[in-house]
Design a protein around this motif. Structure first.
Motif, PDB file in Angstrom:
ATOM      1  N   VAL A 134      43.512  43.921  41.713  1.00  0.00           N
ATOM      2  CA  VAL A 134      42.926  43.412  41.817  1.00  0.00           C
ATOM      3  C   VAL A 134      41.888  43.966  40.452  1.00  0.00           C
ATOM      4  CG1 VAL A 134      40.070  43.834  41.899  1.00  0.00           C
ATOM      5  CG2 VAL A 134      41.940  43.286  43.977  1.00  0.00           C
ATOM      6  N   ILE A 135      42.543  45.218  39.655  1.00  0.00           N
ATOM      7  CA  ILE A 135      41.859  45.181  38.559  1.00  0.00           C
ATOM      8  C   ILE A 135      42.500  44.829  36.884  1.00  0.00           C
ATOM      9  CG2 ILE A 135      40.572  47.411  39.011  1.00  0.00           C
ATOM     10  CD1 ILE A 135      42.835  49.133  37.627  1.00  0.00           C
ATOM     11  N   THR A 136      43.802  44.338  37.673  1.00  0.00           N
ATOM     12  CA  THR A 136      45.174  43.587  36.634  1.00  0.00           C
ATOM     13  C   THR A 136      44.291  42.820  36.037  1.00  0.00           C
ATOM     14  OG1 THR A 136      46.782  44.109  37.673  1.00  0.00           O
ATOM     15  CG2 THR A 136      46.633  42.103  36.692  1.00  0.00           C
ATOM     16  N   PRO A 137      43.485  41.366  36.278  1.00  0.00           N
ATOM     17  CA  PRO A 137      42.977  40.651  35.114  1.00  0.00           C
ATOM     18  C   PRO A 137      41.153  41.040  34.529  1.00  0.00           C
ATOM     19  CG  PRO A 137      42.916  40.154  37.771  1.00  0.00           C
ATOM     20  CD  PRO A 137      43.227  41.246  37.780  1.00  0.00           C
ATOM     21  N   PHE A 138      41.129  41.896  35.257  1.00  0.00           N
ATOM     22  CA  PHE A 138      39.644  42.928  34.401  1.00  0.00           C
ATOM     23  C   PHE A 138      40.382  44.068  33.047  1.00  0.00           C
ATOM     24  CE2 PHE A 138      37.906  42.246  38.437  1.00  0.00           C
ATOM     25  CZ  PHE A 138      36.741  41.364  37.952  1.00  0.00           C
ATOM     26  N   THR A 139      41.172  44.363  33.705  1.00  0.00           N
ATOM     27  CA  THR A 139      41.678  44.848  32.480  1.00  0.00           C
ATOM     28  C   THR A 139      42.526  43.757  31.107  1.00  0.00           C
ATOM     29  OG1 THR A 139      43.209  46.363  34.098  1.00  0.00           O
ATOM     30  CG2 THR A 139      44.047  46.851  31.609  1.00  0.00           C
TER      31      THR A 139
ATOM     32  N   ILE B 203      30.630  42.978  42.204  1.00  0.00           N
ATOM     33  CA  ILE B 203      31.703  42.118  43.291  1.00  0.00           C
ATOM     34  C   ILE B 203      32.418  42.697  43.099  1.00  0.00           C
ATOM     35  CG2 ILE B 203      32.905  40.467  44.444  1.00  0.00           C
ATOM     36  CD1 ILE B 203      30.355  38.584  43.302  1.00  0.00           C
ATOM     37  N   THR B 204      33.451  43.497  42.541  1.00  0.00           N
ATOM     38  CA  THR B 204      34.877  43.802  42.229  1.00  0.00           C
ATOM     39  C   THR B 204      34.978  45.839  42.357  1.00  0.00           C
ATOM     40  OG1 THR B 204      35.040  42.429  40.551  1.00  0.00           O
ATOM     41  CG2 THR B 204      37.054  44.406  41.179  1.00  0.00           C
ATOM     42  N   VAL B 205      33.790  46.387  42.271  1.00  0.00           N
ATOM     43  CA  VAL B 205      32.946  47.570  42.571  1.00  0.00           C
ATOM     44  C   VAL B 205      33.073  48.059  43.784  1.00  0.00           C
ATOM     45  CG1 VAL B 205      32.418  49.681  41.883  1.00  0.00           C
ATOM     46  CG2 VAL B 205      32.887  47.781  40.280  1.00  0.00           C
ATOM     47  N   LEU B 206      32.095  46.856  44.133  1.00  0.00           N
ATOM     48  CA  LEU B 206      31.296  47.062  45.846  1.00  0.00           C
ATOM     49  C   LEU B 206      32.731  46.627  46.655  1.00  0.00           C
ATOM     50  CD1 LEU B 206      28.038  45.287  45.609  1.00  0.00           C
ATOM     51  CD2 LEU B 206      28.349  47.382  45.825  1.00  0.00           C
ATOM     52  N   PHE B 207      34.040  45.717  46.264  1.00  0.00           N
ATOM     53  CA  PHE B 207      34.539  45.277  47.704  1.00  0.00           C
ATOM     54  C   PHE B 207      35.724  46.362  47.318  1.00  0.00           C
ATOM     55  CE2 PHE B 207      39.013  44.331  46.551  1.00  0.00           C
ATOM     56  CZ  PHE B 207      39.742  44.098  48.285  1.00  0.00           C
ATOM     57  N   LEU B 208      35.637  47.224  45.684  1.00  0.00           N
ATOM     58  CA  LEU B 208      36.422  48.176  46.315  1.00  0.00           C
ATOM     59  C   LEU B 208      36.147  49.696  46.147  1.00  0.00           C
ATOM     60  CD1 LEU B 208      38.385  47.877  42.869  1.00  0.00           C
ATOM     61  CD2 LEU B 208      39.261  47.954  44.728  1.00  0.00           C
ATOM     62  N   ALA B 209      35.051  49.965  47.131  1.00  0.00           N
ATOM     63  CA  ALA B 209      34.565  51.055  47.406  1.00  0.00           C
ATOM     64  C   ALA B 209      34.200  50.350  49.605  1.00  0.00           C
ATOM     65  CB  ALA B 209      33.029  51.344  46.674  1.00  0.00           C
ATOM     66  N   GLY B 210      34.301  49.218  49.249  1.00  0.00           N
ATOM     67  CA  GLY B 210      34.394  48.915  50.814  1.00  0.00           C
ATOM     68  C   GLY B 210      35.890  48.625  51.357  1.00  0.00           C
ATOM     69  N   PHE B 211      35.986  49.262  50.845  1.00  0.00           N
ATOM     70  CA  PHE B 211      37.824  48.950  50.897  1.00  0.00           C
ATOM     71  C   PHE B 211      38.611  49.938  51.062  1.00  0.00           C
ATOM     72  CE2 PHE B 211      42.302  48.680  49.096  1.00  0.00           C
ATOM     73  CZ  PHE B 211      43.108  48.403  50.393  1.00  0.00           C
ATOM     74  N   GLY B 212      38.557  50.879  50.065  1.00  0.00           N
ATOM     75  CA  GLY B 212      39.286  51.980  50.242  1.00  0.00           C
ATOM     76  C   GLY B 212      37.946  52.997  51.223  1.00  0.00           C
ATOM     77  N   THR B 213      37.038  52.864  51.611  1.00  0.00           N
ATOM     78  CA  THR B 213      36.282  53.616  52.717  1.00  0.00           C
ATOM     79  C   THR B 213      37.091  53.132  53.553  1.00  0.00           C
ATOM     80  OG1 THR B 213      33.943  53.684  51.770  1.00  0.00           O
ATOM     81  CG2 THR B 213      34.362  54.211  54.159  1.00  0.00           C
ATOM     82  N   TYR B 214      37.092  51.788  54.106  1.00  0.00           N
ATOM     83  CA  TYR B 214      37.905  50.938  55.113  1.00  0.00           C
ATOM     84  C   TYR B 214      38.836  51.877  55.988  1.00  0.00           C
ATOM     85  CZ  TYR B 214      39.828  47.824  58.146  1.00  0.00           C
ATOM     86  OH  TYR B 214      40.707  47.509  59.749  1.00  0.00           O
TER      87      TYR B 214
END
Ligand SMILES: [Cu+2]
Length: 287
Positions: free
Chosen positions: A65-70, A113-124
């Protein structure tokens, strides 16, 4: 008032944005699958337990997920250095910089959106498997089938770990042996300083505190060996606090446990009874 015409010597003002976005999209489309296929699965801890596999899955998702941002940040840096460098020998002021609301909004929304997605994904994902970290004496989230888990106590002490098997009469061994394909509930504790039990290939790392029963689950897979380290600076010989653990077939585990019971019998009466935690005894300590 008319704006000054662009002279032939000035760099073209248009086309940079489009050119950069196209280059970034192409690079992202190529790099993201490569990262997901080759880099992600190579990230530790590997495939030694269900928890380790989950961690590799999570890491793979996150680096993908972070590859395009990097790429966006690195390519923008390189593009700016190449395209906007001064070509003349004399130092002249660049064009005045103005903000662009569209770019700011797109950047904030996309990264938000990406940070919130990763936070939700990590918690799940944490709730799914426990992710191999200690959750204290009463875990808020238990893996499926936890009532049938096999208990093993991990006792940190300066400077080794020992292991007690409460369902086998509380025998204590200097090496960790676990049955294959079994859900194990590790009770990590300490007799003295704060240690950290780290079974690298099993994806398990949990603090060992005196007086605390720190519970961590691990679902073993097939037979293998794994590295055990103390991961908390715990005194002079901390660096030598390591061992190799074994996951063995269930039958082999049963015979190993029976053998340990025999070996243990003569010293059983000198050990304190099995307890979920122990407190340091200053009378018993040499230093
Ligand atoms: Cu230690």
């Amino acid at each position: 008032m008319t704006s000054a015409p662009i002279t032939a010597g000035e760099p073209a003002r248009d086309g940079h944005g489009r050119r950069f976005i196209v280059a970034w999209l192409v690079a992202s489309v190529i790099a993201t699958p490569l990262v997901a296929i080759f880099l992600g699965p190579a990230i530790p801890p590997g495939n030694g337990s269900a928890q380790a596999t989950e961690q590799v899955f999570d890491n793979t998702w996150m680096v993908s997920v972070i590859t395009p941002f990097t790429l966006f940040i690195l390519m923008l840096l390189v593009y700016a250095i190449v395209a906007f460098r001064s070509r003349s020998a004399e130092i002249v002021d660049g064009d005045p910089i103005r903000g662009d609301n569209r770019i700011q909004i797109v950047w904030l929304v996309a990264t938000g959106i990406t940070v919130l997605f990763l936070a939700g994904f990590g918690t799940y994902e944490l709730l799914q498997s426990g992710a191999g970290g200690g959750q204290g004496p009463t875990p808020a989230f238990q893996p499926a089938g936890y009532t049938k888990a096999m208990d093993v106590q991990v006792i940190g002490q300066q400077w080794e770990f020992t292991y007690r098997y409460p369902q086998a009469g509380g025998i204590e061994t200097p090496h960790l042996v676990l049955p294959a394909d079994t859900l194990v509930r590790l009770h990590v504790t300490s007799l003295d300083a704060v240690h950290s039990f780290w079974a690298y290939q099993l994806g398990v790392k949990a603090d060992a505190n005196p007086g605390v029963d720190n519970v961590v689950y691990v679902q073993t897979k097939g037979p293998r060996s794994f590295d055990i380290h103390c991961a908390e600076l715990c005194g002079l010989w901390h660096g030598y606090m390591f061992d190799t653990g074994q996951v063995v077939p269930k039958q082999q585990f049963a015979s190993w446990l029976a053998r340990q019971k025999q070996l243990f019998a003569p010293v059983a009466k000198f050990l304190p009874p099995y307890a979920t935690s122990y407190l340091p005894d200053p009378q018993e300590r040499a230093g």
